[in-house]
Design an enzyme around this catalytic site. Structure first.
Site, PDB file in Angstrom:
ATOM      1  CD1 TRP A 130      -1.464   1.009  -6.030  1.00  0.00           C
ATOM      2  CD2 TRP A 130      -2.019   2.782  -4.797  1.00  0.00           C
ATOM      3  NE1 TRP A 130      -2.550   1.615  -6.626  1.00  0.00           N
ATOM      4  CE2 TRP A 130      -2.903   2.704  -5.890  1.00  0.00           C
ATOM      5  CE3 TRP A 130      -2.169   3.820  -3.882  1.00  0.00           C
ATOM      6  CZ2 TRP A 130      -3.923   3.621  -6.091  1.00  0.00           C
ATOM      7  CZ3 TRP A 130      -3.188   4.738  -4.077  1.00  0.00           C
ATOM      8  CH2 TRP A 130      -4.048   4.637  -5.169  1.00  0.00           C
ATOM      9  CG  HIS A 131      -0.164   5.906  -1.218  1.00  0.00           C
ATOM     10  ND1 HIS A 131      -0.565   4.710  -0.667  1.00  0.00           N
ATOM     11  CD2 HIS A 131      -1.231   6.751  -1.089  1.00  0.00           C
ATOM     12  CE1 HIS A 131      -1.808   4.822  -0.232  1.00  0.00           C
ATOM     13  NE2 HIS A 131      -2.242   6.037  -0.481  1.00  0.00           N
ATOM     14  N   GLY A 132       3.552   5.690  -4.160  1.00  0.00           N
ATOM     15  CA  GLY A 132       4.662   6.337  -4.854  1.00  0.00           C
ATOM     16  C   GLY A 132       5.904   5.467  -4.862  1.00  0.00           C
ATOM     17  CB  ILE A 191      -0.939  -0.008   1.221  1.00  0.00           C
ATOM     18  CG1 ILE A 191      -2.064  -1.028   1.010  1.00  0.00           C
ATOM     19  CG2 ILE A 191      -1.540   1.389   1.452  1.00  0.00           C
ATOM     20  CD1 ILE A 191      -3.032  -1.134   2.171  1.00  0.00           C
TER      21      ILE A 191
END
Length: 357
Positions: free
Chosen positions: A278-280, A275
């Site tokens: 996934w954000h960067g 997670i």
């Protein structure tokens, strides 16, 4: 879809080709695990290429000189396609559900409408296919109530983003500044916590409102996450569509919490690390995810070993709720430091907050 064609025709053709391939595969995918794995590999590799090639290049640039390898390897830096993460996750969801035989296929046009539905393509929410196709089939066309409901939600979102979030940005933007006092840094991290909430939930309001104008009710993405009493409840109410996606397609397939406690710990860290990533494509996002993973594990330990010894009357009291909420809120607030700054600045800020006063 028109915007995608105009901004990058080649990227649009790539995504259209992937979508067409996925739709054709979905016709014969039921109970064919090898076909599922093969069909999932391609969109995942495309996502990794576009979103994480920069991270791979950064890692290689640090490893290659150490290994004295010649010549130096230079990786391409492609432009990130609009909504590639959300596009990929919807594609994976569709293929998995078709594999399980839990949903109808729909026709090709309905499928493309779902995949490229513009209100939710850039940044979600990650709508589920069964809900979308049901509304598509039952659509009664344009209604004036859709317009009024949609505009009301859009206006709410714009107020959050353009007023509340932008005002808080005047303070939170200083988070990468050094030499400030402990008090000022606390103000900054509080400002950032509310800014990111108003900014992201505001965008979700705009997306949900825009979809409503077209007659669709899209999944809600936020439900007062800062008012929850533990970190598990926070994640069930923050970016709900993303959290539920990782629960259904990563955590549960890994075994969830059904196995040993050590296995549950491993699964939790894998999911939260993903997670974060996934954000960067940067290390600080992974640290942020692992930080929350540690929080979830500590909560599980607390619930198993300590909570049963606390009188039920106290657990249900308002005082207990207030204390739990404050602890959870500040845990999340501190986590945003890792999310928005690099490692050195994160350490510096935490020192200012807790050590140097």
């Amino acid at each position: 879809m028109v915007f995608l064609i105009y901004s990058s025709p080649s990227t649009f053709l790539l995504l259209l080709g992937l979508s067409s391939f996925a739709y054709v595969v979905s016709i014969k995918i039921t109970d064919r695990r090898l076909v599922l794995i093969s069909s999932l590999t391609i969109p995942i590799m495309v996502l990794l290429y576009f979103k994480y090639i920069g991270l791979a290049s950064e890692i290689l640039s640090k490893i290659i000189p150490w290994l004295n390898i010649e010549p130096q390897i230079t990786l391409p830096k492609p432009a990130l396609p609009l909504g590639i993460s959300f596009y990929t996750f919807k594609l994976i969801h569709y293929l998995v559900e078709r594999f399980k035989g839990s949903t109808v296929q729909g026709n090709y046009i309905q499928f493309l409408l779902y995949i490229f539905f513009f209100p939710i393509l850039p940044s979600g929410p990650i709508e589920r296919w069964p809900n979308f196709i049901k509304q598509t089939i039952e659509s009664k066309g344009f209604q004036w109530k859709y317009l009024s409901e949609g505009l009301e939600r859009i206006i709410t979102g714009l107020f959050k983003k353009l007023v509340l979030a932008d005002i808080l940005a005047m303070y939170s933007d200083k988070i990468n500044t050094t030499g400030l006092s402990s008090k000022v840094y606390w103000i900054i991290v509080y400002a950032y916590a509310f800014r990111i909430y108003f900014d992201f939930s505001g965008y979700s309001d705009i997306a949900i409102g825009s979809a409503r104008i077209f007659g669709y009710k899209i999944i809600e993405n936020f439900n007062n996450p800062y008012l929850k009493r533990n970190i598990s409840e926070f994640w069930k109410n923050w970016h709900i569509s993303l959290t539920s996606w990782f629960r259904d397609y990563v955590f549960i397939p890994l075994g969830g919490s059904r196995g040993s406690f050590s296995r549950t710990i491993l699964n939790t860290f894998i999911v939260m690390g993903l997670i974060g990533l996934w954000h960067g494509g940067a290390v600080n996002f992974v640290i942020w995810g692992m930080y929350h993973g540690a929080g979830l594990i500590l909560l599980r330990i607390y619930s198993r070993l300590i909570c049963p010894k606390i009188p039920q009357v106290y657990q249900n009291s308002r005082f207990s709720y207030l204390v739990s909420n404050l602890v959870t809120f500040h845990f999340v607030v501190i986590g945003w430091v890792f999310f928005t700054t690099d490692i050195s600045q994160s350490i510096y800020i935490l020192q200012k907050l807790f050590i140097w006063g």
